[in-house]
Design an enzyme around this catalytic site. Sequence first.
Site, PDB file in Angstrom:
ATOM      1  N   ASP A  91      75.049  16.734  86.603  1.00 43.94           N
ATOM      2  CA  ASP A  91      75.011  15.663  86.703  1.00 43.94           C
ATOM      3  C   ASP A  91      75.367  14.854  86.067  1.00 43.94           C
ATOM      4  O   ASP A  91      74.936  14.858  85.308  1.00 43.94           O
ATOM      5  CB  ASP A  91      74.576  14.996  87.883  1.00 43.94           C
ATOM      6  CG  ASP A  91      73.221  14.977  88.135  1.00 43.94           C
ATOM      7  OD1 ASP A  91      72.642  14.594  87.484  1.00 43.94           O
ATOM      8  OD2 ASP A  91      73.051  15.484  88.864  1.00 43.94           O
ATOM      9  N   HIS A 115      82.795  26.967  76.788  1.00 48.09           N
ATOM     10  CA  HIS A 115      82.259  26.966  77.977  1.00 48.09           C
ATOM     11  C   HIS A 115      82.916  28.252  78.518  1.00 48.09           C
ATOM     12  O   HIS A 115      82.853  28.962  79.465  1.00 48.09           O
ATOM     13  CB  HIS A 115      82.850  25.987  78.510  1.00 48.09           C
ATOM     14  CG  HIS A 115      84.291  25.474  78.693  1.00 48.09           C
ATOM     15  ND1 HIS A 115      84.592  25.433  77.810  1.00 48.09           N
ATOM     16  CD2 HIS A 115      85.080  25.782  79.751  1.00 48.09           C
ATOM     17  CE1 HIS A 115      86.206  25.334  77.824  1.00 48.09           C
ATOM     18  NE2 HIS A 115      86.295  25.416  79.049  1.00 48.09           N
ATOM     19  N   ASP A 116      83.960  29.032  77.450  1.00 49.22           N
ATOM     20  CA  ASP A 116      84.776  30.141  77.741  1.00 49.22           C
ATOM     21  C   ASP A 116      84.504  31.565  77.639  1.00 49.22           C
ATOM     22  O   ASP A 116      84.825  32.542  77.737  1.00 49.22           O
ATOM     23  CB  ASP A 116      86.761  29.792  77.754  1.00 49.22           C
ATOM     24  CG  ASP A 116      87.056  28.993  78.937  1.00 49.22           C
ATOM     25  OD1 ASP A 116      86.188  28.465  79.159  1.00 49.22           O
ATOM     26  OD2 ASP A 116      87.913  28.192  78.516  1.00 49.22           O
ATOM     27  N   ASP A 141      70.435  18.618  85.962  1.00 47.49           N
ATOM     28  CA  ASP A 141      70.434  18.194  87.656  1.00 47.49           C
ATOM     29  C   ASP A 141      69.502  16.995  87.493  1.00 47.49           C
ATOM     30  O   ASP A 141      67.974  17.174  87.224  1.00 47.49           O
ATOM     31  CB  ASP A 141      70.408  19.260  87.607  1.00 47.49           C
ATOM     32  CG  ASP A 141      69.606  19.237  89.783  1.00 47.49           C
ATOM     33  OD1 ASP A 141      70.861  17.738  90.388  1.00 47.49           O
ATOM     34  OD2 ASP A 141      69.132  19.882  90.266  1.00 47.49           O
ATOM     35  N   ASN A 153      69.004  15.302  90.322  1.00 48.73           N
ATOM     36  CA  ASN A 153      68.555  14.966  91.582  1.00 48.73           C
ATOM     37  C   ASN A 153      68.846  16.479  92.252  1.00 48.73           C
ATOM     38  O   ASN A 153      68.418  16.554  93.577  1.00 48.73           O
ATOM     39  CB  ASN A 153      69.583  14.245  92.266  1.00 48.73           C
ATOM     40  CG  ASN A 153      71.074  15.107  92.755  1.00 48.73           C
ATOM     41  OD1 ASN A 153      71.024  16.061  92.397  1.00 48.73           O
ATOM     42  ND2 ASN A 153      72.356  14.811  93.336  1.00 48.73           N
ATOM     43  N   ASP A 207      87.477  15.285  78.889  1.00 46.43           N
ATOM     44  CA  ASP A 207      89.210  16.416  78.756  1.00 46.43           C
ATOM     45  C   ASP A 207      90.022  16.298  79.683  1.00 46.43           C
ATOM     46  O   ASP A 207      89.692  15.789  80.810  1.00 46.43           O
ATOM     47  CB  ASP A 207      88.132  17.700  79.898  1.00 46.43           C
ATOM     48  CG  ASP A 207      88.612  19.175  79.197  1.00 46.43           C
ATOM     49  OD1 ASP A 207      89.522  19.299  79.137  1.00 46.43           O
ATOM     50  OD2 ASP A 207      87.869  19.700  78.900  1.00 46.43           O
ATOM     51  N   GLU A 225      93.719  21.922  73.455  1.00 47.57           N
ATOM     52  CA  GLU A 225      93.410  23.412  73.434  1.00 47.57           C
ATOM     53  C   GLU A 225      94.700  24.275  73.082  1.00 47.57           C
ATOM     54  O   GLU A 225      95.449  23.751  74.152  1.00 47.57           O
ATOM     55  CB  GLU A 225      92.386  23.878  74.986  1.00 47.57           C
ATOM     56  CG  GLU A 225      91.620  25.324  74.220  1.00 47.57           C
ATOM     57  CD  GLU A 225      91.897  25.427  75.934  1.00 47.57           C
ATOM     58  OE1 GLU A 225      91.111  26.761  75.969  1.00 47.57           O
ATOM     59  OE2 GLU A 225      93.067  25.197  76.507  1.00 47.57           O
ATOM     60  N   ASP A 281      69.858  19.453  93.334  1.00 42.69           N
ATOM     61  CA  ASP A 281      70.324  19.833  93.898  1.00 42.69           C
ATOM     62  C   ASP A 281      71.097  21.092  92.449  1.00 42.69           C
ATOM     63  O   ASP A 281      72.168  22.007  93.771  1.00 42.69           O
ATOM     64  CB  ASP A 281      72.743  19.013  94.998  1.00 42.69           C
ATOM     65  CG  ASP A 281      72.859  18.672  93.698  1.00 42.69           C
ATOM     66  OD1 ASP A 281      72.551  19.011  92.321  1.00 42.69           O
ATOM     67  OD2 ASP A 281      73.582  18.064  93.512  1.00 42.69           O
ATOM     68  N   ASP A 331      93.284  20.029  77.396  1.00 48.34           N
ATOM     69  CA  ASP A 331      93.507  21.500  78.217  1.00 48.34           C
ATOM     70  C   ASP A 331      94.885  22.162  77.919  1.00 48.34           C
ATOM     71  O   ASP A 331      95.829  21.571  78.737  1.00 48.34           O
ATOM     72  CB  ASP A 331      93.112  21.514  79.545  1.00 48.34           C
ATOM     73  CG  ASP A 331      92.832  22.880  79.861  1.00 48.34           C
ATOM     74  OD1 ASP A 331      91.588  23.818  79.540  1.00 48.34           O
ATOM     75  OD2 ASP A 331      93.213  23.025  81.209  1.00 48.34           O
TER      76      ASP A 331
HETATM   77  O1  ISL Z   1      88.916  32.073  79.030  1.00 51.97           O
HETATM   78  C1  ISL Z   1      89.944  32.360  78.647  1.00 51.97           C
HETATM   79  C2  ISL Z   1      89.573  33.872  78.095  1.00 51.97           C
HETATM   80  O2  ISL Z   1      88.859  34.068  78.384  1.00 51.97           O
HETATM   81  C3  ISL Z   1      90.865  31.855  78.084  1.00 51.97           C
HETATM   82  O3  ISL Z   1      92.221  32.488  78.244  1.00 51.97           O
HETATM   83  C4  ISL Z   1      91.095  30.031  78.969  1.00 51.97           C
HETATM   84  O4  ISL Z   1      91.462  30.632  80.202  1.00 51.97           O
HETATM   85  C5  ISL Z   1      92.206  29.189  77.958  1.00 51.97           C
HETATM   86  O5  ISL Z   1      91.296  29.510  76.424  1.00 51.97           O
HETATM   87  C6  ISL Z   1      92.715  27.946  78.789  1.00 51.97           C
HETATM   88  O6  ISL Z   1      91.282  27.807  78.559  1.00 51.97           O
HETATM   89  C7  ISL Z   1      91.047  26.509  79.456  1.00 51.97           C
HETATM   90  O7  ISL Z   1      91.829  26.727  80.834  1.00 51.97           O
HETATM   91  C8  ISL Z   1      91.619  27.146  81.852  1.00 51.97           C
HETATM   92  C9  ISL Z   1      90.130  26.729  82.054  1.00 51.97           C
HETATM   93  O8  ISL Z   1      89.444  27.894  82.686  1.00 51.97           O
HETATM   94  C10 ISL Z   1      88.870  26.914  80.354  1.00 51.97           C
HETATM   95  O9  ISL Z   1      87.916  26.789  81.281  1.00 51.97           O
HETATM   96  C11 ISL Z   1      89.665  25.778  79.995  1.00 51.97           C
HETATM   97  O10 ISL Z   1      88.740  25.742  78.674  1.00 51.97           O
HETATM   98  C12 ISL Z   1      92.039  26.686  83.244  1.00 51.97           C
HETATM   99  O11 ISL Z   1      92.181  25.299  82.895  1.00 51.97           O
HETATM  100 CA    CA Z   2      72.750  17.253  91.012  1.00 51.97          CA
END
Ligand code: ISL
Ligand code: CA
Length: 560
Positions: A29, A327-328, A21, A23, A98, A254, A25, A200
């Site tokens: 960013d 991130h998931d 971050d 700034n 993405d 993905e 908030d 995605d």
């Molecule tokens: O996060 C998951 C299980 O916990 C997966 O089922 C995930 O939702 C799936 O792999 C798809 O992920 C992607 O599309 C989603 C988004 O929420 C995820 O962050 C992204 O990586 C919808 O856009």
């Molecule tokens: Ca920020």
Amino acid sequence: MKRAFWKEAVVYQIYPRSFMDSNGDGIGDLRGIISKLDYLKELGVDVIWLSPVFKSPNDDNGYDISDYRNIMDEFGTMADWEEMLQGIHERGMKLIMDLVVNHSSDEHAWFMESRSSKDSPYRDYYMWRPGGPEGQEPNNWVSFFGGSAWQYDEATGEYFLHLFSKKQPDLNWENPVLRQEVYHMMTFWLDKGIDGFRMDVINCISKTPGLPSVGGDRYAWGGEHFMNGPKIHDYLQEMNREVLSKYDIMTVGEMPGATVEQAKDYTGKDRGELNMVFQFEHMDVDSGPYGKWDLRPWTLKGLRDILHKWQVGLAEDGWNSLYLNNHDQPRMVSRFGDTGAYHKQSAKMLATLLHTLKGTPYIYQGEELGMTNVKFPSIDDYRDIETLNMYREHRYEHGRSEEEVMASIYAKGRDNARTPMQWDASPNGGFTTGTPWLASNPDYDRINAEQATADSDSIFHYYKRLIQLRKKHDIMVYGSYELILPDDDRIYVYTRELNGERWLIILNFFGEPAEFILPDELAHASRELIISNYDDIEAPADIRQFTLRPYEARVYSLTK
Ligand code: ISL
Ligand code: CA
């Protein structure tokens, strides 16, 4: 195998909301990213995958896009983005963006038009259906985030499909006009100079015609009707012809639910589709029959069998991504390693696996520091829509106990990966001078980039070495893979081979010493240690028999 930059690259994923971050908030960013490009350069990564930075109401943290051609206000401006891209290119790195086109936000102008009237020219940009005879949903599919995948809309008295949240209506890929819109948008970003796309849930864009229900239940998982659907290859080949093939870029799809056979169809060299898949089979090793929240212990055999199947299946054609978190997903060291006494050793062992299998390694921000899962005391501390929906459903509809539900969240919740990046030991790990949008993991006092860059024995420095080794040794990228000791339940041993050169990789996956005996064929070779996560390795007296220390990893080059 044909050479390609995207096979040789190491990718680093940035989740911008949690990276840096600038700034105060509390939200990461673009200027924050700019300020950390030298850090990424020092790590040595080649490609940055940036999770979505487009305009979004943030129902799913940017995976719900309301304007594909502009930057989210919280993240900065297009000028900031251009400066970031230039900074990445000046340092010899590449940027992939993405591409989220299975769905948009319900606040996208297309959807607002679409929902306004059945006669709108935008109606067919989305998937509208009338309700069933009793006014129920058009079919029984559940969404990825729980509950029906359909939302009733008053304005026109019909339902729209949303495989994710109800603020993420699915785009209708059957509509050629929509497809052209997407291709133009992709071209817009490519002409700005980006180096590719991470796509995605791209294997979900084609649905079975008629959108049939599954099974007999009131609500059920309809994956067979939208994962790897009937027209998916037509769409990807069209996208490739009209857009991708015109640029020298990298593409990664993905693909939840994709099998090895399907991956070959998506990434085979003569298919004209994508460069590589990002699949999830190994992410289910610790899930029970009810899915990710249904916790099961993982076993090395379970994990290795899946990794092995993909190594063998894509040996001749096709290409895979190598990762243990994003991130998931929960943090890899918490899930497959050790966060206590062997934190460093286990994180390095897992890193050795990721960089010595065949495929393209993906590092998720903070992984190179050994960042760990978090246990916030209350559901109110969580932000992820999937986690919040699951909590509600499991607590109040299924009546599961607080302890049980929180245990699932601690193990698998997506916010484990989304706590702020830990830069130093100052408040909030130096991520922000304000209040972070999601609390920091309290272990930032120990686990942070300042500490890691200063300590030559850190996980960070080990990643650096692995990345440099990949640049020096083609065998790590192009070498063939062979599994040794397929039945050992504590260690994973394999070789890579290229042009007469052979490497031996030995990984102890547990916190106890492991003894093993090499097959004769490998034991009689003399060998040179390439890298290890312990620094005091002596040549064993018996060249066949090893005792590996907890989480020990060794990579040898064998000579006949
Ligand atoms: O996060 C998951 C299980 O916990 C997966 O089922 C995930 O939702 C799936 O792999 C798809 O992920 C992607 O599309 C989603 C988004 O929420 C995820 O962050 C992204 O990586 C919808 O856009
Ligand atoms: Ca920020």
